[in-house]
Design a protein around this motif. Sequence first.
Motif, PDB file in Angstrom:
ATOM      1  N   THR A   7      14.380  -8.280  11.788  1.00  0.00           N
ATOM      2  CA  THR A   7      13.685  -9.446  11.271  1.00  0.00           C
ATOM      3  C   THR A   7      12.285  -9.051  10.814  1.00  0.00           C
ATOM      4  OG1 THR A   7      12.716 -10.051  13.403  1.00  0.00           O
ATOM      5  CG2 THR A   7      14.940 -10.904  12.912  1.00  0.00           C
ATOM      6  N   ARG A   8      11.695  -9.901  10.000  1.00  0.00           N
ATOM      7  CA  ARG A   8      10.339  -9.626   9.530  1.00  0.00           C
ATOM      8  C   ARG A   8       9.362  -9.578  10.702  1.00  0.00           C
ATOM      9  NH1 ARG A   8       7.045 -13.040   4.852  1.00  0.00           N
ATOM     10  NH2 ARG A   8       5.029 -11.991   5.120  1.00  0.00           N
ATOM     11  N   ALA A   9       9.543 -10.493  11.651  1.00  0.00           N
ATOM     12  CA  ALA A   9       8.652 -10.518  12.822  1.00  0.00           C
ATOM     13  C   ALA A   9       8.756  -9.211  13.607  1.00  0.00           C
ATOM     14  CB  ALA A   9       8.998 -11.705  13.718  1.00  0.00           C
ATOM     15  N   ALA A  10       9.986  -8.708  13.757  1.00  0.00           N
ATOM     16  CA  ALA A  10      10.177  -7.453  14.492  1.00  0.00           C
ATOM     17  C   ALA A  10       9.547  -6.286  13.741  1.00  0.00           C
ATOM     18  CB  ALA A  10      11.667  -7.209  14.709  1.00  0.00           C
ATOM     19  N   LEU A  11       9.676  -6.285  12.427  1.00  0.00           N
ATOM     20  CA  LEU A  11       9.087  -5.220  11.623  1.00  0.00           C
ATOM     21  C   LEU A  11       7.564  -5.250  11.688  1.00  0.00           C
ATOM     22  CD1 LEU A  11      11.443  -5.441   8.518  1.00  0.00           C
ATOM     23  CD2 LEU A  11      11.263  -3.503  10.094  1.00  0.00           C
ATOM     24  N   GLU A  12       7.000  -6.445  11.604  1.00  0.00           N
ATOM     25  CA  GLU A  12       5.544  -6.559  11.655  1.00  0.00           C
ATOM     26  C   GLU A  12       5.008  -6.147  13.024  1.00  0.00           C
ATOM     27  OE1 GLU A  12       5.001 -10.602  10.455  1.00  0.00           O
ATOM     28  OE2 GLU A  12       4.947 -10.095   8.309  1.00  0.00           O
ATOM     29  N   ALA A  13       5.731  -6.516  14.083  1.00  0.00           N
ATOM     30  CA  ALA A  13       5.316  -6.123  15.438  1.00  0.00           C
ATOM     31  C   ALA A  13       5.400  -4.609  15.611  1.00  0.00           C
ATOM     32  CB  ALA A  13       6.188  -6.831  16.472  1.00  0.00           C
ATOM     33  N   ALA A  14       6.471  -4.005  15.090  1.00  0.00           N
ATOM     34  CA  ALA A  14       6.641  -2.556  15.211  1.00  0.00           C
ATOM     35  C   ALA A  14       5.568  -1.815  14.416  1.00  0.00           C
ATOM     36  CB  ALA A  14       8.034  -2.159  14.724  1.00  0.00           C
ATOM     37  N   LEU A  15       5.230  -2.350  13.234  1.00  0.00           N
ATOM     38  CA  LEU A  15       4.192  -1.714  12.415  1.00  0.00           C
ATOM     39  C   LEU A  15       2.844  -1.756  13.127  1.00  0.00           C
ATOM     40  CD1 LEU A  15       3.484  -0.422   9.658  1.00  0.00           C
ATOM     41  CD2 LEU A  15       2.912  -2.733   8.859  1.00  0.00           C
ATOM     42  N   ALA A  16       2.557  -2.863  13.786  1.00  0.00           N
ATOM     43  CA  ALA A  16       1.284  -3.000  14.497  1.00  0.00           C
ATOM     44  C   ALA A  16       1.170  -2.002  15.636  1.00  0.00           C
ATOM     45  CB  ALA A  16       1.130  -4.427  15.018  1.00  0.00           C
ATOM     46  N   GLN A  17       2.308  -1.630  16.220  1.00  0.00           N
ATOM     47  CA  GLN A  17       2.314  -0.702  17.346  1.00  0.00           C
ATOM     48  C   GLN A  17       2.386   0.761  16.915  1.00  0.00           C
ATOM     49  OE1 GLN A  17       2.025  -1.504  20.661  1.00  0.00           O
ATOM     50  NE2 GLN A  17       1.639  -3.603  19.957  1.00  0.00           N
ATOM     51  N   ALA A  18       2.766   0.991  15.672  1.00  0.00           N
ATOM     52  CA  ALA A  18       2.996   2.361  15.201  1.00  0.00           C
ATOM     53  C   ALA A  18       1.675   3.110  15.000  1.00  0.00           C
ATOM     54  CB  ALA A  18       3.777   2.345  13.891  1.00  0.00           C
ATOM     55  N   GLN A  19       1.701   4.401  15.245  1.00  0.00           N
ATOM     56  CA  GLN A  19       0.547   5.244  14.957  1.00  0.00           C
ATOM     57  C   GLN A  19       0.411   5.397  13.444  1.00  0.00           C
ATOM     58  OE1 GLN A  19      -1.708   6.727  17.092  1.00  0.00           O
ATOM     59  NE2 GLN A  19      -0.749   5.504  18.697  1.00  0.00           N
ATOM     60  N   PRO A  20      -0.810   5.317  12.906  1.00  0.00           N
ATOM     61  CA  PRO A  20      -0.976   5.461  11.458  1.00  0.00           C
ATOM     62  C   PRO A  20      -0.683   6.874  10.982  1.00  0.00           C
ATOM     63  CG  PRO A  20      -3.117   5.399  12.548  1.00  0.00           C
ATOM     64  CD  PRO A  20      -2.093   5.087  13.603  1.00  0.00           C
ATOM     65  N   SER A  21      -0.205   6.985   9.771  1.00  0.00           N
ATOM     66  CA  SER A  21       0.021   8.304   9.170  1.00  0.00           C
ATOM     67  C   SER A  21      -1.317   8.940   8.803  1.00  0.00           C
ATOM     68  CB  SER A  21       0.875   8.167   7.907  1.00  0.00           C
ATOM     69  OG  SER A  21       2.197   7.800   8.228  1.00  0.00           O
ATOM     70  N   PRO A  22      -1.362  10.268   8.716  1.00  0.00           N
ATOM     71  CA  PRO A  22      -2.599  10.932   8.320  1.00  0.00           C
ATOM     72  C   PRO A  22      -3.049  10.523   6.919  1.00  0.00           C
ATOM     73  CG  PRO A  22      -0.816  12.529   8.716  1.00  0.00           C
ATOM     74  CD  PRO A  22      -0.266  11.192   8.998  1.00  0.00           C
ATOM     75  N   ALA A  23      -4.350  10.520   6.715  1.00  0.00           N
ATOM     76  CA  ALA A  23      -4.901  10.065   5.443  1.00  0.00           C
ATOM     77  C   ALA A  23      -4.976  11.175   4.399  1.00  0.00           C
ATOM     78  CB  ALA A  23      -6.292   9.472   5.657  1.00  0.00           C
ATOM     79  N   ASP A  24      -5.227  12.404   4.815  1.00  0.00           N
ATOM     80  CA  ASP A  24      -5.519  13.470   3.856  1.00  0.00           C
ATOM     81  C   ASP A  24      -4.451  14.548   3.748  1.00  0.00           C
ATOM     82  OD1 ASP A  24      -8.039  12.369   3.135  1.00  0.00           O
ATOM     83  OD2 ASP A  24      -8.876  13.168   4.993  1.00  0.00           O
ATOM     84  N   ALA A  25      -3.786  14.870   4.837  1.00  0.00           N
ATOM     85  CA  ALA A  25      -2.782  15.934   4.834  1.00  0.00           C
ATOM     86  C   ALA A  25      -1.639  15.533   5.757  1.00  0.00           C
ATOM     87  CB  ALA A  25      -3.381  17.263   5.280  1.00  0.00           C
ATOM     88  N   GLY A  26      -0.481  15.294   5.165  1.00  0.00           N
ATOM     89  CA  GLY A  26       0.696  14.905   5.928  1.00  0.00           C
ATOM     90  C   GLY A  26       1.834  15.877   5.709  1.00  0.00           C
ATOM     91  N   THR A  27       3.071  15.371   5.881  1.00  0.00           N
ATOM     92  CA  THR A  27       4.256  16.239   5.842  1.00  0.00           C
ATOM     93  C   THR A  27       5.340  15.633   4.972  1.00  0.00           C
ATOM     94  OG1 THR A  27       3.776  16.926   8.113  1.00  0.00           O
ATOM     95  CG2 THR A  27       5.966  17.442   7.259  1.00  0.00           C
ATOM     96  N   LEU A  28       6.012  16.479   4.200  1.00  0.00           N
ATOM     97  CA  LEU A  28       7.192  16.064   3.445  1.00  0.00           C
ATOM     98  C   LEU A  28       8.376  16.050   4.403  1.00  0.00           C
ATOM     99  CD1 LEU A  28       8.638  15.390   0.787  1.00  0.00           C
ATOM    100  CD2 LEU A  28       8.808  17.851   0.354  1.00  0.00           C
TER     101      LEU A  28
END
Length: 214
Positions: A7-28
């Motif tokens: 559900t959208r609510a579940a997705l929004e809750a999971a996104l709020a709890q997720a660690q952010p991705s790196p801003a400058d150097a990440g991974t393919l």
Amino acid sequence: MQQEHRTRAALEAALAQAQPSPADAGTLELIVRRPAIGKRDVLTLGHLDPLVGLIGDTWHQRGSSRTSDGAPHPDMQINIMNSRVIALIAGDRSRWALAGDQLYVDLDLSAANLPPGTRLTIGGAVLVVTGQPHTGCGKFAERFGVDAMKFVNSPAGRQLQLRGINARVVTPGAIRVGDTVRKVTEIAEGTDVTRRNGATEANEVTDPKITTQA
């Protein structure tokens, strides 16, 4: 057995709890080419080319409603999605390719972090982020649910570019799963870039793959 859509609510809750991705150097994290409508090749190695995009992908054969003549849109050559977002939406990694993007990266794709004109290096290739929006469509809703489409298309979802971004290849080169995806710089929109043809050499690259239906 069909995957249950979140559900959208579940997705929004999971996104709020997720660690952010790196801003400058990440991974393919994943490379996917689309050799035909409804098919996906999951690659460990690919080659990006300024003329045709991902070698073996059908972008250059797919018309666009956003061009005056219906030709493939040059600024929608490569679709990139955040790997943490698709993991929230799709669940198992085997379902990521259903989204239809060619590259899945662990990098902050938000509009604030990657405005149009930002260059990205991946392996030996260089891409430039374009201003063409990448939004959830009917196929995305069919595969992941209407709530997932509303989640990525919400005002916050668009700012974070949860559905992903569009880019074009500036410099050809080989890319491999695990390569660093690095934000390099920004160039002014409309700046002409040199397009070099690496297709002949690229066609000789061997691409280990797993073929899936989608």
